[in-house]
Design a protein around this motif. Structure first.
Motif, short mmCIF file in Angstrom:
data_model
loop_
_atom_site.label_atom_id
_atom_site.label_comp_id
_atom_site.label_asym_id
_atom_site.label_seq_id
_atom_site.Cartn_x
_atom_site.Cartn_y
_atom_site.Cartn_z
N VAL A 129 35.75 30.18 50.31
CA VAL A 129 36.19 30.85 49.05
C VAL A 129 35.89 30.14 47.76
O VAL A 129 35.85 28.60 47.54
CB VAL A 129 37.67 30.09 48.72
CG1 VAL A 129 38.52 31.14 48.13
CG2 VAL A 129 37.88 31.13 50.59
N THR A 130 35.47 31.08 46.82
CA THR A 130 35.11 30.65 45.73
C THR A 130 35.81 31.72 44.86
O THR A 130 35.73 32.77 44.26
CB THR A 130 33.73 31.33 45.17
OG1 THR A 130 32.81 30.34 46.01
CG2 THR A 130 32.51 30.90 43.87
N THR A 188 35.48 26.36 44.02
CA THR A 188 35.18 26.08 45.34
C THR A 188 36.00 25.46 46.37
O THR A 188 35.59 24.03 45.37
CB THR A 188 33.01 25.98 45.59
OG1 THR A 188 32.57 27.23 44.86
CG2 THR A 188 33.00 26.92 47.20
N GLY A 228 36.89 37.48 39.56
CA GLY A 228 36.28 37.13 41.11
C GLY A 228 36.85 36.92 41.80
O GLY A 228 36.72 35.29 41.30
N LYS A 273 36.21 32.77 40.11
CA LYS A 273 34.85 33.00 39.24
C LYS A 273 36.06 32.97 38.15
O LYS A 273 36.58 34.31 38.13
CB LYS A 273 34.20 33.65 38.85
CG LYS A 273 33.56 33.97 40.34
CD LYS A 273 31.98 34.79 40.07
CE LYS A 273 30.89 34.31 41.29
NZ LYS A 273 30.33 33.07 41.02
N ASP A 323 32.87 28.69 38.28
CA ASP A 323 33.57 28.68 39.47
C ASP A 323 34.63 27.56 40.40
O ASP A 323 34.00 26.15 39.29
CB ASP A 323 32.11 28.48 40.34
CG ASP A 323 31.09 30.05 40.03
OD1 ASP A 323 31.22 31.11 39.56
OD2 ASP A 323 29.66 29.58 40.41
N GLU A 366 35.36 35.45 45.69
CA GLU A 366 34.55 35.52 46.89
C GLU A 366 35.05 34.84 48.46
O GLU A 366 35.58 33.74 48.01
CB GLU A 366 33.27 34.82 46.69
CG GLU A 366 32.22 36.14 45.72
CD GLU A 366 31.31 35.24 44.60
OE1 GLU A 366 30.70 34.09 45.35
OE2 GLU A 366 30.86 35.54 43.61
N ILE A 367 35.02 35.36 49.92
CA ILE A 367 35.53 34.42 50.83
C ILE A 367 34.18 35.44 51.60
O ILE A 367 33.72 36.11 51.80
CB ILE A 367 36.53 35.35 51.23
CG1 ILE A 367 37.56 35.43 49.79
CG2 ILE A 367 36.89 35.19 52.50
CD1 ILE A 367 38.83 36.77 50.54
N LYS A 368 33.61 33.71 51.98
CA LYS A 368 32.34 33.77 53.02
C LYS A 368 33.00 34.41 54.15
O LYS A 368 34.12 34.43 54.88
CB LYS A 368 31.94 32.09 52.70
CG LYS A 368 30.75 32.57 53.41
CD LYS A 368 30.07 30.93 53.88
CE LYS A 368 29.07 30.39 52.59
NZ LYS A 368 29.15 28.85 52.78
N GLN A 369 32.02 35.88 54.66
CA GLN A 369 32.54 36.12 56.17
C GLN A 369 32.52 34.67 57.20
O GLN A 369 31.71 33.74 57.60
CB GLN A 369 31.29 37.05 56.22
CG GLN A 369 31.91 37.70 57.42
CD GLN A 369 30.44 39.16 57.46
OE1 GLN A 369 29.33 38.91 56.66
NE2 GLN A 369 30.62 40.43 58.07
#
Length: 126
Positions: free
Chosen positions: A51-52, A45, A63, A54, A43, A65-68
């Protein structure tokens, strides 16, 4: 006149079969290490976890991932910031993947000549 390959075993100064067996064993170890790297996820971050990214240990992006609530999709400036944060997270993950690849492949590259401090003479970034 002395044979420069004397002492490597076998008739004529070296044992080609032994060398080929060692090469095949090394090839098998490299394939195993690459398979393990491909199965490992790292990961990257940034921005306090906003934002993470992968990646596999071989550097394949798997992947994002964006935190809402962290970014407003209606603001051009915010979207530009999001792009920069994704790039930074990718770079963080890629650095970790490169380090992991160096740890996994470095000992196998030892016979290729090392750099300073026993490091491989090349970067293993995939």
């Amino acid at each position: 006149m002395t044979n420069p390959l004397e002492g490597l075993g076998g008739e004529g100064g070296f044992d080609l079969n032994a060398i080929m067996q060692q090469a095949q064993a090394l090839q098998g170890q490299i394939v195993d290490a690459q398979e393990k790297l491909a199965e490992t996820i790292v990961d990257g971050t940034v921005a306090g976890g906003a934002v993470t990214v992968k990646l596999t240990g071989t550097g394949e992006l798997v992947g994002v991932e964006i935190k809402q609530g962290e970014f407003d999709g209606s603001s051009p400036d915010d979207l530009e910031d999001l792009g920069a944060v994704i790039v930074a997270a990718y770079r963080d993950a890629k650095s970790k993947a490169d380090d992991l690849a160096g740890e996994a492949m470095g000992p196998l590259a030892g016979g290729l000549g090392g750099g300073a401090g026993g490091e491989p003479p090349f970067k293993l970034g995939f």
